[in-house]
Design a protein around this motif. Structure first.
Motif, PDB file in Angstrom:
ATOM      1  N   LYS A   1       0.853  -1.191   0.000  1.00 25.95           N
ATOM      2  CA  LYS A   1       0.000   0.000   0.000  1.00 25.95           C
ATOM      3  C   LYS A   1       0.884   1.235   0.000  1.00 25.95           C
ATOM      4  CE  LYS A   1      -4.066   1.889   2.251  1.00 25.95           C
ATOM      5  NZ  LYS A   1      -5.065   1.695   3.311  1.00 25.95           N
TER       6      LYS A   1
ATOM      7  N   VAL B   1      -3.168   3.649  -2.098  1.00 25.19           N
ATOM      8  CA  VAL B   1      -3.449   2.793  -3.245  1.00 25.19           C
ATOM      9  C   VAL B   1      -2.909   1.402  -2.929  1.00 25.19           C
ATOM     10  CG1 VAL B   1      -3.033   2.386  -5.703  1.00 25.19           C
ATOM     11  CG2 VAL B   1      -3.335   4.721  -4.859  1.00 25.19           C
TER      12      VAL B   1
ATOM     13  N   LYS C   1      -1.815  -2.291  -4.001  1.00 31.65           N
ATOM     14  CA  LYS C   1      -1.308  -2.964  -5.191  1.00 31.65           C
ATOM     15  C   LYS C   1      -1.022  -4.411  -4.829  1.00 31.65           C
ATOM     16  CE  LYS C   1       1.870  -0.927  -7.695  1.00 31.65           C
ATOM     17  NZ  LYS C   1       3.172  -0.461  -8.214  1.00 31.65           N
TER      18      LYS C   1
ATOM     19  N   GLN D   1       0.287  -7.401 -11.963  1.00 39.37           N
ATOM     20  CA  GLN D   1      -0.073  -6.408 -10.951  1.00 39.37           C
ATOM     21  C   GLN D   1      -1.526  -6.018 -11.078  1.00 39.37           C
ATOM     22  OE1 GLN D   1       2.588  -3.089 -11.287  1.00 39.37           O
ATOM     23  NE2 GLN D   1       4.175  -4.117 -10.115  1.00 39.37           N
TER      24      GLN D   1
ATOM     25  N   VAL E   1      -4.275  -3.123  -9.240  1.00 36.62           N
ATOM     26  CA  VAL E   1      -4.283  -1.921  -8.416  1.00 36.62           C
ATOM     27  C   VAL E   1      -5.719  -1.583  -8.036  1.00 36.62           C
ATOM     28  CG1 VAL E   1      -3.696   0.525  -8.351  1.00 36.62           C
ATOM     29  CG2 VAL E   1      -2.227  -1.069  -9.570  1.00 36.62           C
TER      30      VAL E   1
ATOM     31  N   THR F   1      -7.754   1.502  -5.648  1.00 34.85           N
ATOM     32  CA  THR F   1      -7.698   2.655  -4.767  1.00 34.85           C
ATOM     33  C   THR F   1      -8.795   2.554  -3.715  1.00 34.85           C
ATOM     34  OG1 THR F   1      -9.144   3.921  -6.219  1.00 34.85           O
ATOM     35  CG2 THR F   1      -6.788   4.178  -6.549  1.00 34.85           C
TER      36      THR F   1
END
Length: 67
Positions: free
Chosen positions: A28, A32, A34, A43, A45, A47
């Motif tokens: 983090k 955000v 990840k 990856q 992501v 938010t």
């Protein structure tokens, strides 16, 4: 000296790309989250809701493309 990101592994999680189990690490940074697969590098992501609302409120639409 920089502060390295702390990785937390997600037990029992399966990577959607390489299907490896127990290889997803959560970090983090700047609110955000990840998730990274340490096996293949995939990856994802996400938010936080607060951050996304602020970003969306400040966006401006130039036009809408209709095919």
């Amino acid at each position: 000296m920089s502060n390295p990101l702390k990785k937390r592994f997600i037990a029992g999680a399966v990577c959607p790309k390489c299907k490896a189990m127990d290889t997803l690490a959560l970090t983090k940074e700047n609110n955000v989250e990840k998730v990274t697969c340490v096996s293949c590098g995939e990856q994802m992501v996400q938010t936080e809701a607060q951050v996304e609302k602020v970003i969306r409120a400040n966006e401006q639409v130039i036009g809408v493309f209709k095919p």
